[in-house]
Design an enzyme around this catalytic site. Structure first.
Site, short mmCIF file in Angstrom:
data_model
loop_
_atom_site.label_atom_id
_atom_site.label_comp_id
_atom_site.label_asym_id
_atom_site.label_seq_id
_atom_site.Cartn_x
_atom_site.Cartn_y
_atom_site.Cartn_z
N LEU D 220 20.43 -30.79 4.34
CA LEU D 220 19.15 -30.05 4.42
C LEU D 220 19.15 -29.04 5.31
O LEU D 220 19.31 -29.07 6.23
CB LEU D 220 18.12 -31.08 4.44
CG LEU D 220 16.63 -30.51 4.64
CD1 LEU D 220 16.27 -30.13 3.38
CD2 LEU D 220 15.82 -31.63 5.01
N ASP D 221 18.90 -27.83 4.69
CA ASP D 221 18.56 -26.34 5.61
C ASP D 221 19.84 -26.08 6.58
O ASP D 221 19.64 -25.56 7.52
CB ASP D 221 17.51 -26.48 6.66
CG ASP D 221 16.06 -27.04 5.73
OD1 ASP D 221 16.01 -26.83 4.65
OD2 ASP D 221 15.15 -27.60 6.23
#
Lengths: 276, 276, 276, 276
Positions: D220-221
């Site tokens: 994530l990210d």
């Protein structure tokens, strides 16, 4: 010792191949390479960093043999430049340069500082750099500039840096150092050319002010621009506040420009620069 | 409904006390308060957001009674402004404004778009906003501007926004909307005043370009500046590349300026602005 | 001598009126005035510059009598702050501070520099500022910090500035200077908390790096942020290049933060700052 | 039609010569050329724009014959990319992309928009682009993502753009589009990873907020960053104000990243990008 190869010539097909063939044949490694073609002038620019046993005259001769006759070919070793700095009264740019020089961050040998006022002598002396005070009082511009030039030429510098030197230099002076004088102008050129740019900026009510580092030619504030930066200002700031806020931009922009020039990353292309 | 109180008058001691006494006496709460004194003109500016049961004529009368007779006092409800937008052919500013308006981000009622070309009619129609095509061809500037003004005045707008309207407006037009016309100029004023600023910037070889939102007065590109911003460019970008890169700056700066003006955060102080 | 009035207290209607009434009654002129209300905490903050014959204890007593009992009221004369600076080995921040101090741009009296290495002694001595070398070698953190604190307290400074002091300070040290220690962190906090932020930034492949000036509390890199700024970087820059590029941001951000704090323009509001 | 040649391979001496020899032999002109060597990995990257009669399979075969066997060689025509855009409810990024697409500024064919809410259907329809509403309600993430992937794959896009698509995509989805999904994250990564970054930024009291465009991978990210930009904020702005101010940064950064990717100017180098 690594070398930097700088070539500019009329553009034609196959130039990169022609040049890299010579370099490869000389058993050199290109560790960094940049090219640009000015489509308006149809002119080619190349900067390459070479690692290996460079034999400068031989390599240049080989390149001349295969490149157009108008080609400018320079092969310079990666080393510090010799510079002289000119100042008037303001301390922020020269102070910053002295600190960078002291700690090896300037990529230059700061040989001397020349001032038309004596104010900065103490500061410069603290860093054990020679300071020459050459007043302009009672002298014509030509006489003063000639005296400055003589003092500077004694050091045989590669570049002359105007670190807030607040006088216009006459053409005879400028011609001695073609594209080798770098000035920091306290405005975002071409806005506010000439005197008192912060006062002009205050009166116009701009919301952003800036600084411009450029080569000096014989048109005031019109030489090729190397670097620019800006900061935001507001209605509550006086012309004096803007000048104070601008000092940090000036010193950082000047240092950025010098780093680029001293690393041979700047080509002058007519009245503009190419920055690799 | 909240109100915004805007006062400017010659400065004197105790003005904030005098004003807040009246506001407190009216049982209003100041939820935000900004003051500025222009020391050169000795002039005081105040913007206050008032919450509570404001009785506008009464409050203004009370303030007039205690403030210097030259005081300008405005008490405006917090609500959207009525605007008309002028365009020529470029889509990026009007497109951005249409999107912001559609989603309630503009703080304005976009009543109509008026263009001297028909190109943008389709785009404007997609957002169900009236579009008036008023060609300038075959008309004097005065006749065209008068026709434009008539179309605009039919909507009785509080502000006229020039979203890349590429013609100079004549004095008769400008005088109808004093400090109520907002323009986006595609350069970092005062650099590159006039036509083709990106071409000028390219030819000067600047390293930064910008955009300026300003009120329009009768000196070309000389009105009070509201907002400015910049982006970096380099030697590899053509004038056309710079224009393209500049479009994003233009649309964002225009939107910032409109947000400030429509929120009553901008005072015009002679030829400059105070932004609270 | 001008004074700065700093008040924070629970918000209630009429506070500006209440305060300016006292100030006006004392025949003082408010030359600059800023307010802010934190709506989450319902807390009011005011900073006013007062010109005239201020009688501090009397004025504070008058204000206390009419403000909520929880109000913090400070009335400080406009004068330079006394500071001590802590360093390790890096020269760029302390060098910049020494230059600003020398030329009266720091708004502070730099009383002494304390270093856990001796490297910067020569530089500091050039500006005739006392330097104390207090090695941490062979000492516990507590013992070293206590020795540092003793050396610092001998100067009774109002602020302690960490100009690239590269050691964590223990809670006993920090508690001696609540909201009076200012640090420059070499990243855009909260990104890259902890050691080697430039290496972290290089490895993450960010396109922008920054620096953060903040008050020090007992959570590492978690104190209230005063100022931040950034510069662009690219894939061609090593972690070392980023560190070098970051130095200019660090020194400018630290100087900006100090200017704000020393001008009494910073309120600490829980773990955040209000900057007027 | 011009072509872009993209090569990456282990570095060795003479690569530029080797490559340009083939290109010159094919009677092609290199109109733009960029190289980079990752010294940590000892890996070479080249991007060249070729003008002339390119015969793709033949040229690639010639290059393969002389380059290391691990070399990745791509030769792509200069043309618009086919893309599908995913959205949730926010209009600013998709609105900006629709405008750019409409006026030929996006360098892409926007084939369709897919949303997990229906809110943006009207806006998309105004620009005559197909909109697919695929609710996630009552579905597992895997089922919803599979349905989304099926709708997207029907268009056979080269890139999937997440224009504020506010759901995490599962690994099966991501693996279908390796380095071909581009997301705009509303923070200056790696600061404020995860949900509600503006709320996190407000609570930390930062003075600058930003946005990050990056390729999506399964952390994530954490995917390779393509572009980032920032704006200044202050204590007076709520989390909601910051979100509003951040929207302009988000849409501009996303557009910048797409322009770079669609022009084949981005190499993914492990978890970082090289931007030419």
């Amino acid at each position: 010792m690594n070398h930097i190869l700088l070539i500019d010539c009329p553009d034609r097909k196959g130039l990169i191949f022609t040049i890299t063939q010579i370099v490869f044949g000389a058993n050199l490694n290109i560790t960094s390479n940049d090219e640009f073609v000015d489509r308006q002038r149809n002119h080619f620019f190349l900067r390459a960093e070479l690692a290996g046993e460079v034999q400068p005259p031989h390599l240049v001769a080989q390149l001349q043999a295969v490149l157009p006759p108008e080609a400018h070919i320079r092969l310079v070793p990666e080393r510090k430049k010799d510079i002289v700095v000119l100042v008037t009264k303001e301390h922020h740019c020269i102070g910053d340069l002295l600190l960078r020089h002291e700690y090896g961050d300037l990529n230059a040998n700061l040989l001397a500082v020349v001032g038309n006022y004596a104010e900065l002598e103490t500061l410069v002396a603290r860093f054990n750099i020679p300071f020459h005070f050459i007043t302009h009082e009672g002298k014509t511009r030509e006489a003063h500039d000639a005296e400055m030039a003589q003092a500077i030429q004694a050091y045989n510098p590669e570049y002359v840096v105007l670190a807030k030197y607040m006088r216009v230099l006459n053409p005879q002076f400028v011609e001695q150092f073609p594209n080798r004088i770098i000035n920091i102008h306290h405005s975002f050129l071409p806005a506010f050319i000439g005197a008192n740019p912060y006062k002009q900026a205050f009166e116009r009510g701009v919301k952003i002010i800036g600084a411009t580092a450029h080569f000096v030619n014989n048109e005031l504030d019109e030489g090729p621009i190397i670097a620019q930066n800006v900061i935001q200002v507001n209605h509550a700031q006086s012309a004096r506040d803007m000048a104070q806020a601008g000092r940090d931009v000036e010193k950082i922009v000047l240092a950025q420009a010098l780093k680029l020039v001293f690393s041979e990353k700047v080509f002058v292309n007519n009245n503009k620069t190419i920055i690799f």
